[in-house]
Design a protein around this motif. Structure first.
Motif, PDB file in Angstrom:
ATOM      1  N   THR A  23      50.113   3.414  56.485  1.00  0.00           N
ATOM      2  CA  THR A  23      49.338   2.182  56.297  1.00  0.00           C
ATOM      3  C   THR A  23      47.842   2.458  56.394  1.00  0.00           C
ATOM      4  O   THR A  23      47.057   1.945  55.592  1.00  0.00           O
ATOM      5  N   SER A  24      47.454   3.290  57.339  1.00  0.00           N
ATOM      6  CA  SER A  24      46.031   3.588  57.543  1.00  0.00           C
ATOM      7  C   SER A  24      45.404   4.287  56.346  1.00  0.00           C
ATOM      8  O   SER A  24      44.312   3.907  55.916  1.00  0.00           O
ATOM      9  N   VAL A  25      46.084   5.304  55.808  1.00  0.00           N
ATOM     10  CA  VAL A  25      45.468   6.028  54.691  1.00  0.00           C
ATOM     11  C   VAL A  25      45.386   5.156  53.441  1.00  0.00           C
ATOM     12  O   VAL A  25      44.415   5.250  52.686  1.00  0.00           O
ATOM     13  N   ILE A  26      46.374   4.294  53.242  1.00  0.00           N
ATOM     14  CA  ILE A  26      46.311   3.382  52.098  1.00  0.00           C
ATOM     15  C   ILE A  26      45.205   2.356  52.320  1.00  0.00           C
ATOM     16  O   ILE A  26      44.431   2.048  51.402  1.00  0.00           O
ATOM     17  N   LEU A  27      45.084   1.872  53.542  1.00  0.00           N
ATOM     18  CA  LEU A  27      44.066   0.868  53.857  1.00  0.00           C
ATOM     19  C   LEU A  27      42.645   1.416  53.730  1.00  0.00           C
ATOM     20  O   LEU A  27      41.790   0.786  53.105  1.00  0.00           O
ATOM     21  N   VAL A  28      42.382   2.600  54.271  1.00  0.00           N
ATOM     22  CA  VAL A  28      41.010   3.119  54.202  1.00  0.00           C
ATOM     23  C   VAL A  28      40.622   3.509  52.776  1.00  0.00           C
ATOM     24  O   VAL A  28      39.494   3.241  52.360  1.00  0.00           O
ATOM     25  N   ASN A  29      41.550   4.098  52.038  1.00  0.00           N
ATOM     26  CA  ASN A  29      41.235   4.441  50.649  1.00  0.00           C
ATOM     27  C   ASN A  29      41.096   3.189  49.790  1.00  0.00           C
ATOM     28  O   ASN A  29      40.189   3.096  48.962  1.00  0.00           O
ATOM     29  N   GLY A  30      41.974   2.223  49.984  1.00  0.00           N
ATOM     30  CA  GLY A  30      41.871   0.965  49.247  1.00  0.00           C
ATOM     31  C   GLY A  30      40.621   0.195  49.614  1.00  0.00           C
ATOM     32  O   GLY A  30      39.924  -0.342  48.741  1.00  0.00           O
ATOM     33  N   GLY A  31      40.309   0.155  50.900  1.00  0.00           N
ATOM     34  CA  GLY A  31      39.097  -0.531  51.352  1.00  0.00           C
ATOM     35  C   GLY A  31      37.840   0.119  50.813  1.00  0.00           C
ATOM     36  O   GLY A  31      36.890  -0.572  50.410  1.00  0.00           O
ATOM     37  N   ALA A  32      37.839   1.442  50.776  1.00  0.00           N
ATOM     38  CA  ALA A  32      36.679   2.148  50.225  1.00  0.00           C
ATOM     39  C   ALA A  32      36.517   1.840  48.740  1.00  0.00           C
ATOM     40  O   ALA A  32      35.394   1.633  48.261  1.00  0.00           O
ATOM     41  N   SER A  33      37.627   1.784  48.026  1.00  0.00           N
ATOM     42  CA  SER A  33      37.572   1.451  46.595  1.00  0.00           C
ATOM     43  C   SER A  33      36.998   0.057  46.383  1.00  0.00           C
ATOM     44  O   SER A  33      36.119  -0.143  45.531  1.00  0.00           O
ATOM     45  N   VAL A  34      37.484  -0.891  47.156  1.00  0.00           N
ATOM     46  CA  VAL A  34      36.992  -2.274  47.036  1.00  0.00           C
ATOM     47  C   VAL A  34      35.516  -2.346  47.401  1.00  0.00           C
ATOM     48  O   VAL A  34      34.727  -3.015  46.725  1.00  0.00           O
ATOM     49  N   ALA A  35      35.129  -1.645  48.449  1.00  0.00           N
ATOM     50  CA  ALA A  35      33.726  -1.659  48.868  1.00  0.00           C
ATOM     51  C   ALA A  35      32.817  -1.100  47.779  1.00  0.00           C
ATOM     52  O   ALA A  35      31.767  -1.675  47.474  1.00  0.00           O
ATOM     53  N   VAL A  36      33.220   0.017  47.188  1.00  0.00           N
ATOM     54  CA  VAL A  36      32.407   0.620  46.126  1.00  0.00           C
ATOM     55  C   VAL A  36      32.341  -0.309  44.918  1.00  0.00           C
ATOM     56  O   VAL A  36      31.265  -0.551  44.359  1.00  0.00           O
ATOM     57  N   LEU A  37      33.481  -0.846  44.515  1.00  0.00           N
ATOM     58  CA  LEU A  37      33.504  -1.729  43.348  1.00  0.00           C
ATOM     59  C   LEU A  37      32.701  -3.007  43.574  1.00  0.00           C
ATOM     60  O   LEU A  37      32.031  -3.493  42.657  1.00  0.00           O
ATOM     61  N   SER A  38      32.727  -3.523  44.792  1.00  0.00           N
ATOM     62  CA  SER A  38      31.984  -4.760  45.069  1.00  0.00           C
ATOM     63  C   SER A  38      30.474  -4.528  45.113  1.00  0.00           C
ATOM     64  O   SER A  38      29.705  -5.470  44.961  1.00  0.00           O
ATOM     65  N   GLN A  39      30.058  -3.290  45.317  1.00  0.00           N
ATOM     66  CA  GLN A  39      28.627  -2.961  45.398  1.00  0.00           C
ATOM     67  C   GLN A  39      28.179  -2.093  44.223  1.00  0.00           C
ATOM     68  O   GLN A  39      27.149  -1.422  44.299  1.00  0.00           O
ATOM     69  N   LEU A  40      28.918  -2.134  43.152  1.00  0.00           N
ATOM     70  CA  LEU A  40      28.664  -1.248  42.022  1.00  0.00           C
ATOM     71  C   LEU A  40      27.256  -1.397  41.455  1.00  0.00           C
ATOM     72  O   LEU A  40      26.593  -0.397  41.160  1.00  0.00           O
ATOM     73  N   ASN A  41      26.769  -2.611  41.308  1.00  0.00           N
ATOM     74  CA  ASN A  41      25.414  -2.806  40.779  1.00  0.00           C
ATOM     75  C   ASN A  41      24.363  -2.160  41.664  1.00  0.00           C
ATOM     76  O   ASN A  41      23.436  -1.507  41.170  1.00  0.00           O
ATOM     77  N   GLU A  42      24.464  -2.353  42.957  1.00  0.00           N
ATOM     78  CA  GLU A  42      23.513  -1.746  43.893  1.00  0.00           C
ATOM     79  C   GLU A  42      23.619  -0.223  43.890  1.00  0.00           C
ATOM     80  O   GLU A  42      22.615   0.477  43.858  1.00  0.00           O
ATOM     81  N   LEU A  43      24.849   0.269  43.936  1.00  0.00           N
ATOM     82  CA  LEU A  43      25.054   1.717  44.006  1.00  0.00           C
ATOM     83  C   LEU A  43      24.614   2.436  42.743  1.00  0.00           C
ATOM     84  O   LEU A  43      24.138   3.575  42.810  1.00  0.00           O
ATOM     85  N   SER A  44      24.749   1.782  41.595  1.00  0.00           N
ATOM     86  CA  SER A  44      24.399   2.459  40.336  1.00  0.00           C
ATOM     87  C   SER A  44      22.916   2.792  40.259  1.00  0.00           C
ATOM     88  O   SER A  44      22.532   3.707  39.538  1.00  0.00           O
ATOM     89  N   GLY A  45      22.076   2.108  41.021  1.00  0.00           N
ATOM     90  CA  GLY A  45      20.666   2.447  41.068  1.00  0.00           C
ATOM     91  C   GLY A  45      20.345   3.520  42.098  1.00  0.00           C
ATOM     92  O   GLY A  45      19.236   4.044  42.132  1.00  0.00           O
ATOM     93  N   LEU A  46      21.307   3.835  42.948  1.00  0.00           N
ATOM     94  CA  LEU A  46      21.078   4.802  44.021  1.00  0.00           C
ATOM     95  C   LEU A  46      21.876   6.092  43.879  1.00  0.00           C
ATOM     96  O   LEU A  46      21.516   7.122  44.447  1.00  0.00           O
TER      97      LEU A  46
END
Length: 128
Positions: A23-46
């Motif tokens: 559960t933990s490995v699925i949660l942290v990898n899934g959470g990281a994916s969601v976090a990156v996707l939700s901040q894609l506009n900000e991250l694309s400039g950095l």
């Protein structure tokens, strides 16, 4: 108390740890994916888009490894049941599936760490 009872008392504990790890490995990898996707506009400039893409691929692999670890864990538990029913002579098959699950869990952790490192080490590399 016989060894059979000690083994059966140990099973629920080890299964809880295995379920927690999966559960933990699925949660942290899934959470990281969601976090990156939700901040894609900000991250694309950095961060260069290729590094963001690779991080997402690594997180997706981590989720996949976690799901396959669940299948391997289930297979291991089934082989233990077969041994307890005297359908197998040893725990050999159960142990083999347990090692497969453990390797997959380690791979899922490694992919998570590498995805994070991809993002962190390439932070502000755009325009530098």
């Amino acid at each position: 108390m016989t060894d059979h009872f000690r083994e059966s008392d140990y099973r629920p504990i080890s299964q809880q740890y295995a379920q927690g790890a999966i559960t933990s490995v699925i949660l942290v990898n899934g959470g990281a994916s969601v976090a990156v996707l939700s901040q894609l506009n900000e991250l694309s400039g950095l961060i260069e888009p290729r590094y963001i893409t690779w991080a997402l691929i690594l997180f997706a692999l981590g989720i996949t490894f976690g799901m396959f670890a669940w299948v391997a864990g289930f297979s291991s538990a089934r082989q233990v049941d077969r041994y307890l029913r005297r359908q197998e002579r040893t725990y050999g098959k159960a142990d083999a599936w347990m090692w497969v699950a453990l390797i997959l869990l380690v791979l899922a952790i490694i992919t998570f760490l590498n995805g994070c490192l991809f993002l962190a080490l390439n932070y502000q590399s755009v325009g530098a």
